[in-house]
Design a protein around this motif. Sequence first.
Motif, PDB file in Angstrom:
ATOM      1  N   VAL A 109       0.836  -1.202   0.000  1.00 28.71           N
ATOM      2  CA  VAL A 109       0.000   0.000   0.000  1.00 28.71           C
ATOM      3  C   VAL A 109       0.871   1.252   0.000  1.00 28.71           C
ATOM      4  CG1 VAL A 109      -1.672   1.335   1.348  1.00 28.71           C
ATOM      5  CG2 VAL A 109      -1.956  -1.135   1.121  1.00 28.71           C
ATOM      6  N   MET A 110       1.929   1.246   0.803  1.00 24.56           N
ATOM      7  CA  MET A 110       2.832   2.401   0.864  1.00 24.56           C
ATOM      8  C   MET A 110       3.501   2.657  -0.479  1.00 24.56           C
ATOM      9  SD  MET A 110       2.964   3.893   3.912  1.00 24.56           S
ATOM     10  CE  MET A 110       4.616   4.555   4.111  1.00 24.56           C
ATOM     11  N   GLN A 111       3.931   1.604  -1.162  1.00 24.68           N
ATOM     12  CA  GLN A 111       4.601   1.746  -2.449  1.00 24.68           C
ATOM     13  C   GLN A 111       3.667   2.271  -3.524  1.00 24.68           C
ATOM     14  OE1 GLN A 111       6.348  -2.041  -3.429  1.00 24.68           O
ATOM     15  NE2 GLN A 111       7.899  -1.929  -1.810  1.00 24.68           N
ATOM     16  N   ARG A 112       2.433   1.774  -3.529  1.00 23.87           N
ATOM     17  CA  ARG A 112       1.502   2.128  -4.597  1.00 23.87           C
ATOM     18  C   ARG A 112       0.692   3.382  -4.318  1.00 23.87           C
ATOM     19  NH1 ARG A 112      -0.887  -4.010  -5.320  1.00 23.87           N
ATOM     20  NH2 ARG A 112       0.983  -4.944  -6.221  1.00 23.87           N
ATOM     21  N   GLU A 113       0.394   3.635  -3.045  1.00 28.72           N
ATOM     22  CA  GLU A 113      -0.523   4.712  -2.715  1.00 28.72           C
ATOM     23  C   GLU A 113       0.051   5.751  -1.763  1.00 28.72           C
ATOM     24  OE1 GLU A 113      -4.512   3.049  -1.777  1.00 28.72           O
ATOM     25  OE2 GLU A 113      -3.564   1.111  -2.199  1.00 28.72           O
ATOM     26  N   GLY A 114       1.235   5.475  -1.208  1.00 28.66           N
ATOM     27  CA  GLY A 114       1.829   6.398  -0.260  1.00 28.66           C
ATOM     28  C   GLY A 114       1.189   6.276   1.118  1.00 28.66           C
ATOM     29  N   HIS A 116      -5.647   0.906  -5.258  1.00 27.56           N
ATOM     30  CA  HIS A 116      -5.124   1.894  -6.199  1.00 27.56           C
ATOM     31  C   HIS A 116      -5.418   1.551  -7.661  1.00 27.56           C
ATOM     32  CE1 HIS A 116      -2.679   5.214  -7.473  1.00 27.56           C
ATOM     33  NE2 HIS A 116      -1.865   4.427  -8.159  1.00 27.56           N
ATOM     34  N   LEU A 117      -5.145   0.335  -8.066  1.00 28.40           N
ATOM     35  CA  LEU A 117      -5.324  -0.064  -9.453  1.00 28.40           C
ATOM     36  C   LEU A 117      -6.802  -0.325  -9.715  1.00 28.40           C
ATOM     37  CD1 LEU A 117      -3.730  -0.660 -12.029  1.00 28.40           C
ATOM     38  CD2 LEU A 117      -3.533  -3.038 -11.265  1.00 28.40           C
ATOM     39  N   HIS A 118      -7.340   0.241 -10.801  1.00 26.51           N
ATOM     40  CA  HIS A 118      -8.759   0.104 -11.152  1.00 26.51           C
ATOM     41  C   HIS A 118      -9.655   0.638 -10.037  1.00 26.51           C
ATOM     42  CE1 HIS A 118      -7.031  -2.278 -14.269  1.00 26.51           C
ATOM     43  NE2 HIS A 118      -6.775  -3.314 -13.480  1.00 26.51           N
ATOM     44  N   ARG A 119      -9.251   1.721  -9.399  1.00 33.63           N
ATOM     45  CA  ARG A 119     -10.028   2.272  -8.294  1.00 33.63           C
ATOM     46  C   ARG A 119     -11.405   2.711  -8.773  1.00 33.63           C
ATOM     47  NH1 ARG A 119      -6.890   5.903  -4.238  1.00 33.63           N
ATOM     48  NH2 ARG A 119      -6.476   3.802  -3.441  1.00 33.63           N
ATOM     49  N   LYS A 120     -12.403   2.423  -7.948  1.00 36.44           N
ATOM     50  CA  LYS A 120     -13.787   2.693  -8.322  1.00 36.44           C
ATOM     51  C   LYS A 120     -14.352   3.937  -7.654  1.00 36.44           C
ATOM     52  CE  LYS A 120     -18.147   0.199  -8.840  1.00 36.44           C
ATOM     53  NZ  LYS A 120     -18.799  -1.114  -8.690  1.00 36.44           N
ATOM     54  N   TYR A 121     -13.933   4.207  -6.413  1.00 32.15           N
ATOM     55  CA  TYR A 121     -14.512   5.307  -5.650  1.00 32.15           C
ATOM     56  C   TYR A 121     -13.490   6.426  -5.461  1.00 32.15           C
ATOM     57  CZ  TYR A 121     -17.611   1.420  -4.487  1.00 32.15           C
ATOM     58  OH  TYR A 121     -18.453   0.336  -4.552  1.00 32.15           O
ATOM     59  N   ASN A 122     -13.941   7.668  -5.690  1.00 30.31           N
ATOM     60  CA  ASN A 122     -13.057   8.826  -5.549  1.00 30.31           C
ATOM     61  C   ASN A 122     -13.038   9.396  -4.134  1.00 30.31           C
ATOM     62  OD1 ASN A 122     -12.419   8.723  -8.298  1.00 30.31           O
ATOM     63  ND2 ASN A 122     -14.233   9.936  -8.831  1.00 30.31           N
ATOM     64  N   GLY A 123     -13.979   9.008  -3.316  1.00 28.84           N
ATOM     65  CA  GLY A 123     -14.047   9.518  -1.960  1.00 28.84           C
ATOM     66  C   GLY A 123     -15.345   9.107  -1.304  1.00 28.84           C
ATOM     67  N   GLN A 168      -0.896   8.186   2.546  1.00 27.36           N
ATOM     68  CA  GLN A 168      -2.329   8.464   2.532  1.00 27.36           C
ATOM     69  C   GLN A 168      -3.144   7.229   2.175  1.00 27.36           C
ATOM     70  OE1 GLN A 168      -0.108   9.720   0.432  1.00 27.36           O
ATOM     71  NE2 GLN A 168      -0.899   9.917  -1.669  1.00 27.36           N
ATOM     72  N   GLY A 169      -2.502   6.273   1.498  1.00 23.43           N
ATOM     73  CA  GLY A 169      -3.197   5.040   1.162  1.00 23.43           C
ATOM     74  C   GLY A 169      -3.615   4.255   2.387  1.00 23.43           C
ATOM     75  N   LEU A 170      -2.825   4.314   3.448  1.00 22.01           N
ATOM     76  CA  LEU A 170      -3.162   3.616   4.680  1.00 22.01           C
ATOM     77  C   LEU A 170      -4.359   4.257   5.382  1.00 22.01           C
ATOM     78  CD1 LEU A 170       0.376   2.904   6.211  1.00 22.01           C
ATOM     79  CD2 LEU A 170      -1.161   1.262   5.112  1.00 22.01           C
ATOM     80  N   TYR A 171      -4.653   5.514   5.035  1.00 20.04           N
ATOM     81  CA  TYR A 171      -5.776   6.221   5.655  1.00 20.04           C
ATOM     82  C   TYR A 171      -6.961   6.353   4.706  1.00 20.04           C
ATOM     83  CZ  TYR A 171      -2.951   7.240   9.703  1.00 20.04           C
ATOM     84  OH  TYR A 171      -2.211   7.100  10.851  1.00 20.04           O
ATOM     85  N   ARG A 172      -6.961   5.549   3.650  1.00 24.56           N
ATOM     86  CA  ARG A 172      -8.117   5.552   2.758  1.00 24.56           C
ATOM     87  C   ARG A 172      -9.329   5.058   3.550  1.00 24.56           C
ATOM     88  NH1 ARG A 172      -9.865   6.210  -2.171  1.00 24.56           N
ATOM     89  NH2 ARG A 172     -11.331   4.763  -3.143  1.00 24.56           N
ATOM     90  N   GLY A 173     -10.429   5.770   3.447  1.00 24.94           N
ATOM     91  CA  GLY A 173     -11.612   5.426   4.227  1.00 24.94           C
ATOM     92  C   GLY A 173     -11.639   6.075   5.601  1.00 24.94           C
ATOM     93  N   GLY A 174     -10.606   6.883   5.895  1.00 23.12           N
ATOM     94  CA  GLY A 174     -10.541   7.535   7.205  1.00 23.12           C
ATOM     95  C   GLY A 174     -11.695   8.489   7.457  1.00 23.12           C
TER      96      GLY A 174
END
Length: 329
Positions: free
Chosen positions: A192-197, A273-280, A199-205
């Motif tokens: 997750v860190m490599q692909r999304e940084g 990250h790949l083929h992401r469906k939701y923007n927020g 902030q990727g760990l806090y997706r859905g926060g």
Amino acid sequence: MTSKSFRMDDFLAGWVGGASSVVVGHPLDTVKTRLQAGKGYKNMMDCIITIYRKETARGFFKGMSFPLATITAYNSLVFGFYSNSQRVICKRRYGDERHPASLSDVAVASMLTGLVSVGLGAPIDLVKIRLQMQTQAAVLAESFQLAGGVSHNMAAAAPVGSRSLHVSNGGGGGGGGNSSVYRGPLHCISSVMQREGLQGLYRGGGAMLLRDIPGYALYFVPYAIFCKLLKPDAATAPHPCAIWLAGGLAGSISWVTATPADVVKSRLQADAHLHRKYNGVLHCILHSYKTEGVQVFFRGVSVNAIRGFPMSAIMFLGYELSLQFFQSL
């Protein structure tokens, strides 16, 4: 917070209660996540049977090692922060931290706890959900199919629109091979860190804040009410059976009312990250509503009601008994 107000025994007791609740509640938590973030399951029993047939009993415990290890920190934070905040509020309002807290004091301390807990809880939940969504099937191959269009034979246990943990319309990840996207919690974090940084760990926060700020108020306030009702008199401490019952009822209430925000959180965290469906958060809410109707926000509500009782009953019982033990030392 003064040194007199701050106490460590609440943090230690929270560790004991939290670890106990994970062991009891994780199998149904896996079912809840699959129902909320996946497709292909008719209902709770169909999901349970599908997981067992396709992945054996081990499928219910996917992702448990990470929350079990990290629960030492998370539940210590929740119960420690809540109890210490409550004492600070009482000291400021009444001049004595030992003054009985009113329900409004409990509510404020609860909501502050929900706000603070997301800092640690969001990454833990994200890793847990990503691991839970993996099946024993050849998930990677199915993901590439999803990138070009939904396949009929795709496994039913992965999230809608996620990069490599997609769900199918079919019903479980059968087939040979044991391919998985993540080899374990640490590999999941590094990926997750490599692909999304970070902030990727806090997706859905954001969705977790919508769930936990009111959710903890509907957790601790009912617990305080039920404990008071179940005590023989105000001077005595609640009986362990009363603690168990009050905690279980509070947990069911909290989880049932938190289900809509929990659905959004689960979908965002499972959507990688790949083929992401939701923007927020808002996009997830609108897209889910347009494609699946209002009922989608109550997906997994029966599982939440059922699992909320034993998890929270064990949580509060372990916390209260441990707290009594630590305070007696």
